[in-house]
Write a protein that holds these residues in place. Sequence first.
Motif: not given
Length: 246
Positions: A34, A90, A93-94, A97, A104-105, A108-109, A143, A147, A150
């Motif tokens: 990740e 989620n 997200w993984s 990563a 981009y995460t 997304i998160l 999260t 977030s 992130n």
Amino acid sequence: MDRPDRLRCVALGVSTAALVLVPTLGPVLAGTEEGAEEFDTDITPPDYAFAIWAPIFATSAASTIQHIAHPTDDANRRHGWWLAGAHAANAAWSLAAQSDRFRYTAAILPIATALAAGAHRQLQGSDPAGIAPHSTGLLLGWTSVASVVNVFAVRKRAPHPRTTAAAVVGAAAVLAGTLATSRRGYVAVAAAGLWALTTSAFNTRRTRSARVANAVGATLVATTAATKLWRDRGETQGAKASHSRR
């Protein structure tokens, strides 16, 4: 069970499988990583804090099994699509990563968190059976803080310490507001949020301002959760006393 129920159950089953399997099997089968370590921030929780994904995965899987077993339950119909979206986001997200698209995460998160918040909100207006409020609460609590971390992680320039401190306290305030307005599942929300905040507060590798901000946030969440529990307990005891006098 009608067609919408079947579609919802399939969507939730697939998204939950992705939630659990993408981050756990991806590195094993494809040799991916990740890469979050490369985007460390002053407010990122220590490595051991991410062990919270074990109970999130376990309770999410159990909740999905219960959901599929009772597809026509009103609570499941109300929150199922929201939760399927949260699990899918989620997993996305993984995937981002692991495929060197960590930038981009940060987008997304927050979407995943908003969807989990939607599922949590839908569970407040019904009487769900099983662990759905608790599994959703764990996901939302973690999260919500993640977030914020992130967003700062993908920035090319390190933010001012006061900015990150304010963001942490702000996230904690939002969590506290969620706790204060929830009827069920809020203990799980508080537990996950507190885990993120307290592990960072005790992380001696971080700056003093970051640790203080996390400690303040943890205190806010803990105080709100304790107050909520005390009030709910009082209301429950009052209702039982009223019922016994009839």
